[in-house]
Design a protein around this motif. Structure first.
Motif, PDB file in Angstrom:
ATOM      1  N   TYR B 183       0.812  -1.216   0.000  1.00  0.00           N
ATOM      2  CA  TYR B 183       0.000   0.000   0.000  1.00  0.00           C
ATOM      3  C   TYR B 183       0.846   1.267   0.000  1.00  0.00           C
ATOM      4  O   TYR B 183       0.385   2.312  -0.430  1.00  0.00           O
ATOM      5  CB  TYR B 183      -0.976  -0.007   1.181  1.00  0.00           C
ATOM      6  CG  TYR B 183      -2.257  -0.738   0.866  1.00  0.00           C
ATOM      7  CD1 TYR B 183      -3.097  -0.282  -0.146  1.00  0.00           C
ATOM      8  CD2 TYR B 183      -2.633  -1.883   1.558  1.00  0.00           C
ATOM      9  CE1 TYR B 183      -4.276  -0.946  -0.454  1.00  0.00           C
ATOM     10  CE2 TYR B 183      -3.819  -2.550   1.262  1.00  0.00           C
ATOM     11  CZ  TYR B 183      -4.630  -2.073   0.258  1.00  0.00           C
ATOM     12  OH  TYR B 183      -5.798  -2.729  -0.046  1.00  0.00           O
ATOM     13  N   LYS B 184       2.063   1.171   0.491  1.00  0.00           N
ATOM     14  CA  LYS B 184       2.936   2.340   0.440  1.00  0.00           C
ATOM     15  C   LYS B 184       3.121   2.773  -1.017  1.00  0.00           C
ATOM     16  O   LYS B 184       2.871   3.926  -1.372  1.00  0.00           O
ATOM     17  CB  LYS B 184       4.288   1.998   1.079  1.00  0.00           C
ATOM     18  CG  LYS B 184       5.232   3.172   1.144  1.00  0.00           C
ATOM     19  CD  LYS B 184       6.534   2.806   1.834  1.00  0.00           C
ATOM     20  CE  LYS B 184       7.454   4.020   1.824  1.00  0.00           C
ATOM     21  NZ  LYS B 184       8.640   3.815   2.659  1.00  0.00           N
ATOM     22  N   ASN B 185       3.500   1.818  -1.850  1.00  0.00           N
ATOM     23  CA  ASN B 185       3.678   2.141  -3.270  1.00  0.00           C
ATOM     24  C   ASN B 185       2.360   2.468  -3.958  1.00  0.00           C
ATOM     25  O   ASN B 185       2.292   3.356  -4.809  1.00  0.00           O
ATOM     26  CB  ASN B 185       4.356   0.975  -3.997  1.00  0.00           C
ATOM     27  CG  ASN B 185       5.812   0.849  -3.600  1.00  0.00           C
ATOM     28  OD1 ASN B 185       6.361   1.757  -2.966  1.00  0.00           O
ATOM     29  ND2 ASN B 185       6.437  -0.264  -3.947  1.00  0.00           N
ATOM     30  N   PHE B 186       1.328   1.723  -3.574  1.00  0.00           N
ATOM     31  CA  PHE B 186       0.015   1.946  -4.176  1.00  0.00           C
ATOM     32  C   PHE B 186      -0.420   3.400  -4.007  1.00  0.00           C
ATOM     33  O   PHE B 186      -0.852   4.058  -4.957  1.00  0.00           O
ATOM     34  CB  PHE B 186      -1.017   0.999  -3.539  1.00  0.00           C
ATOM     35  CG  PHE B 186      -2.431   1.230  -3.996  1.00  0.00           C
ATOM     36  CD1 PHE B 186      -2.922   0.595  -5.129  1.00  0.00           C
ATOM     37  CD2 PHE B 186      -3.278   2.096  -3.307  1.00  0.00           C
ATOM     38  CE1 PHE B 186      -4.222   0.817  -5.563  1.00  0.00           C
ATOM     39  CE2 PHE B 186      -4.577   2.319  -3.737  1.00  0.00           C
ATOM     40  CZ  PHE B 186      -5.048   1.680  -4.867  1.00  0.00           C
ATOM     41  N   PHE B 187      -0.296   3.927  -2.781  1.00  0.00           N
ATOM     42  CA  PHE B 187      -0.783   5.291  -2.532  1.00  0.00           C
ATOM     43  C   PHE B 187       0.162   6.358  -3.076  1.00  0.00           C
ATOM     44  O   PHE B 187      -0.277   7.423  -3.494  1.00  0.00           O
ATOM     45  CB  PHE B 187      -1.063   5.502  -1.041  1.00  0.00           C
ATOM     46  CG  PHE B 187      -2.393   4.939  -0.640  1.00  0.00           C
ATOM     47  CD1 PHE B 187      -3.561   5.613  -0.952  1.00  0.00           C
ATOM     48  CD2 PHE B 187      -2.487   3.716   0.001  1.00  0.00           C
ATOM     49  CE1 PHE B 187      -4.804   5.090  -0.620  1.00  0.00           C
ATOM     50  CE2 PHE B 187      -3.722   3.182   0.339  1.00  0.00           C
ATOM     51  CZ  PHE B 187      -4.883   3.869   0.028  1.00  0.00           C
ATOM     52  N   LYS B 188       1.460   6.061  -3.071  1.00  0.00           N
ATOM     53  CA  LYS B 188       2.387   7.023  -3.671  1.00  0.00           C
ATOM     54  C   LYS B 188       2.057   7.186  -5.156  1.00  0.00           C
ATOM     55  O   LYS B 188       2.016   8.297  -5.687  1.00  0.00           O
ATOM     56  CB  LYS B 188       3.836   6.555  -3.478  1.00  0.00           C
ATOM     57  CG  LYS B 188       4.342   6.769  -2.050  1.00  0.00           C
ATOM     58  CD  LYS B 188       5.705   6.156  -1.816  1.00  0.00           C
ATOM     59  CE  LYS B 188       6.812   7.130  -2.213  1.00  0.00           C
ATOM     60  NZ  LYS B 188       8.128   6.653  -1.694  1.00  0.00           N
ATOM     61  N   LYS B 189       1.775   6.050  -5.796  1.00  0.00           N
ATOM     62  CA  LYS B 189       1.423   6.078  -7.219  1.00  0.00           C
ATOM     63  C   LYS B 189       0.064   6.765  -7.415  1.00  0.00           C
ATOM     64  O   LYS B 189      -0.113   7.561  -8.344  1.00  0.00           O
ATOM     65  CB  LYS B 189       1.383   4.636  -7.744  1.00  0.00           C
ATOM     66  CG  LYS B 189       1.400   4.535  -9.251  1.00  0.00           C
ATOM     67  CD  LYS B 189       1.577   3.086  -9.715  1.00  0.00           C
ATOM     68  CE  LYS B 189       1.073   2.944 -11.141  1.00  0.00           C
ATOM     69  NZ  LYS B 189       0.155   1.824 -11.333  1.00  0.00           N
ATOM     70  N   LEU B 190      -0.896   6.439  -6.546  1.00  0.00           N
ATOM     71  CA  LEU B 190      -2.237   7.037  -6.667  1.00  0.00           C
ATOM     72  C   LEU B 190      -2.156   8.562  -6.611  1.00  0.00           C
ATOM     73  O   LEU B 190      -2.798   9.265  -7.390  1.00  0.00           O
ATOM     74  CB  LEU B 190      -3.140   6.526  -5.538  1.00  0.00           C
ATOM     75  CG  LEU B 190      -4.587   7.033  -5.540  1.00  0.00           C
ATOM     76  CD1 LEU B 190      -5.381   6.390  -6.671  1.00  0.00           C
ATOM     77  CD2 LEU B 190      -5.281   6.754  -4.208  1.00  0.00           C
ATOM     78  N   TYR B 191      -1.355   9.077  -5.692  1.00  0.00           N
ATOM     79  CA  TYR B 191      -1.216  10.530  -5.591  1.00  0.00           C
ATOM     80  C   TYR B 191      -0.410  11.091  -6.758  1.00  0.00           C
ATOM     81  O   TYR B 191      -0.750  12.131  -7.309  1.00  0.00           O
ATOM     82  CB  TYR B 191      -0.580  10.913  -4.238  1.00  0.00           C
ATOM     83  CG  TYR B 191      -1.629  11.187  -3.186  1.00  0.00           C
ATOM     84  CD1 TYR B 191      -2.329  10.139  -2.595  1.00  0.00           C
ATOM     85  CD2 TYR B 191      -1.963  12.489  -2.814  1.00  0.00           C
ATOM     86  CE1 TYR B 191      -3.319  10.379  -1.654  1.00  0.00           C
ATOM     87  CE2 TYR B 191      -2.954  12.738  -1.870  1.00  0.00           C
ATOM     88  CZ  TYR B 191      -3.627  11.686  -1.294  1.00  0.00           C
ATOM     89  OH  TYR B 191      -4.619  11.935  -0.376  1.00  0.00           O
ATOM     90  N   PHE B 192       0.649  10.381  -7.126  1.00  0.00           N
ATOM     91  CA  PHE B 192       1.542  10.887  -8.171  1.00  0.00           C
ATOM     92  C   PHE B 192       0.869  10.913  -9.535  1.00  0.00           C
ATOM     93  O   PHE B 192       0.958  11.891 -10.273  1.00  0.00           O
ATOM     94  CB  PHE B 192       2.812  10.024  -8.227  1.00  0.00           C
ATOM     95  CG  PHE B 192       3.749  10.409  -9.335  1.00  0.00           C
ATOM     96  CD1 PHE B 192       4.481  11.587  -9.259  1.00  0.00           C
ATOM     97  CD2 PHE B 192       3.897   9.599 -10.459  1.00  0.00           C
ATOM     98  CE1 PHE B 192       5.350  11.957 -10.285  1.00  0.00           C
ATOM     99  CE2 PHE B 192       4.758   9.963 -11.491  1.00  0.00           C
ATOM    100  CZ  PHE B 192       5.485  11.142 -11.402  1.00  0.00           C
ATOM    101  N   GLU B 193       0.168   9.830  -9.868  1.00  0.00           N
ATOM    102  CA  GLU B 193      -0.330   9.739 -11.249  1.00  0.00           C
ATOM    103  C   GLU B 193      -1.802  10.102 -11.375  1.00  0.00           C
ATOM    104  O   GLU B 193      -2.310  10.238 -12.479  1.00  0.00           O
ATOM    105  CB  GLU B 193      -0.074   8.339 -11.835  1.00  0.00           C
ATOM    106  CG  GLU B 193      -1.043   7.276 -11.373  1.00  0.00           C
ATOM    107  CD  GLU B 193      -0.955   5.986 -12.213  1.00  0.00           C
ATOM    108  OE1 GLU B 193       0.102   5.719 -12.810  1.00  0.00           O
ATOM    109  OE2 GLU B 193      -1.968   5.254 -12.250  1.00  0.00           O
TER     110      GLU B 193
END
Lengths: 216, 216
Positions: B183-193
């Motif tokens: 989920y760390k990567n999931f949310f970083k990506k969700l915010y970034f992209e």
């Protein structure tokens, strides 16, 4: 589903959602004027909608306001009243203005509390299955006190209350708790005086319904 | 309301709720069959209800499906599509059966994402107020790229993405993350992209609407 470990896992899951949702709700105002009336209207429309999508097809999901066959719980009245008189006023900043509010959050919390408490049904089924003879004998004598004593596990109750307190501390810390509410104590009390006793009331009511009548 | 610090505080608050709600949703199944159609029906009824209680009276709350004067956002179409194609399938266990599902959770997440993204309006107002001359000149030249460059603050964006990643780790840890989703990567990506670019699109659209025409 009726294995006690599986049920406990479900209850623990609901715990996090209940704690987070209530603390999160506490960051928002609510308009004291007509709060109960408006929430009732909102909740009713939500339930009509939820019913279309079979939300109430599982035994632990019971509506607060719409009429469904074999889906009535006076405990939901208690939950609704407790929410509007003891939960919301304690955590929210009360306004006298008829401000826009987010009833979706309230409906969500009401549903979570109701689901958690009515999951007592599964607990009761599981306990009855593992100790049928003793329960049946007490049930047939209509011995409510005896049943209550048998289904009470104080060690587990204490562990739940302690765990809830710890979780509440963590979530309150994450969620910038502006009003400086002591959520650790708030949730320990909520479980001790409200959620656990009502869950046991659900368990008791179910067990009493298993009475073997003369015609059986 | 349009002070940048106050707005940032609001966005940070929404952040926790978005992260928690999505991870929590991931613990439940969803029926892939007719998911979009059913969610649309549920969402529409919810919005009709919410409208009665003035939910859409604030500028950042915009409906997905019901028609309200001056309340239209093509960005909500993007949010809805992204939710059903990229968020739900990535986090939920997909079933082929038409199981009972909890559309309330989905509606809640859709509303949170929409509110977060459309809060870009307040960010844009605040930025415009603090640097009116430069913005107005770019706006009057219809210079979208120039506006985008001026309103982009990469250092803040990076800080948001980092903070979101940290929070996601904590919440995923609290919430027994069965499927072992990162989920760390999931949310970083969700915010970034997704969340940050769409928020900036809202900001840009608002700023472009401030063009001083010949008739002004």
């Amino acid at each position: 589903m009726y294995n006690l470990d599986t049920i406990r896992k479900l209850l623990i899951e609901l715990e996090d959602t209940i704690i987070f949702s209530i603390i999160e709700r506490g960051r928002h105002n609510y308009p004291i004027e007509n709060f109960a009336t408006n929430l009732k209207i909102f909740c009713t429309t939500y339930e009509q909608n939820a019913q279309i999508f079979d939300y109430f097809n599982t035994p632990e999901n019971i509506p607060f306001f719409i009429d469904l066959p074999n889906k009535k719980s006076i405990i939901n009245d208690e939950i609704f009243n407790y929410y509007i008189t003891s939960i919301a006023p304690q955590i929210c900043y009360i306004t006298n203005h008829s401000l826009t509010t987010d009833y979706l959050k309230d409906v969500n919390i009401l549903n979570l509390l109701s689901k958690r408490i009515h999951s007592g049904l599964f607990v009761a089924i599981s306990k009855f299955q593992s100790d049928t003879e003793r329960y049946q004998s007490l049930i047939d004598k209509n011995n409510s006190n005896g049943i209550m004593t048998l289904l009470t596990d104080l060690k587990t109750e204490d562990a739940v209350i302690e765990r809830v307190g710890k979780k509440a501390e963590i979530y309150a810390n994450m969620l910038n708790n502006y009003q400086n509410i002591n959520y650790k104590n708030f949730f320990k009390k909520l479980y001790f005086e409200f959620i656990i006793p009502l869950t046991k009331e659900v368990e008791l009511n179910y067990l009493l319904s298993l009475k073997t009548g003369l015609d059986s």
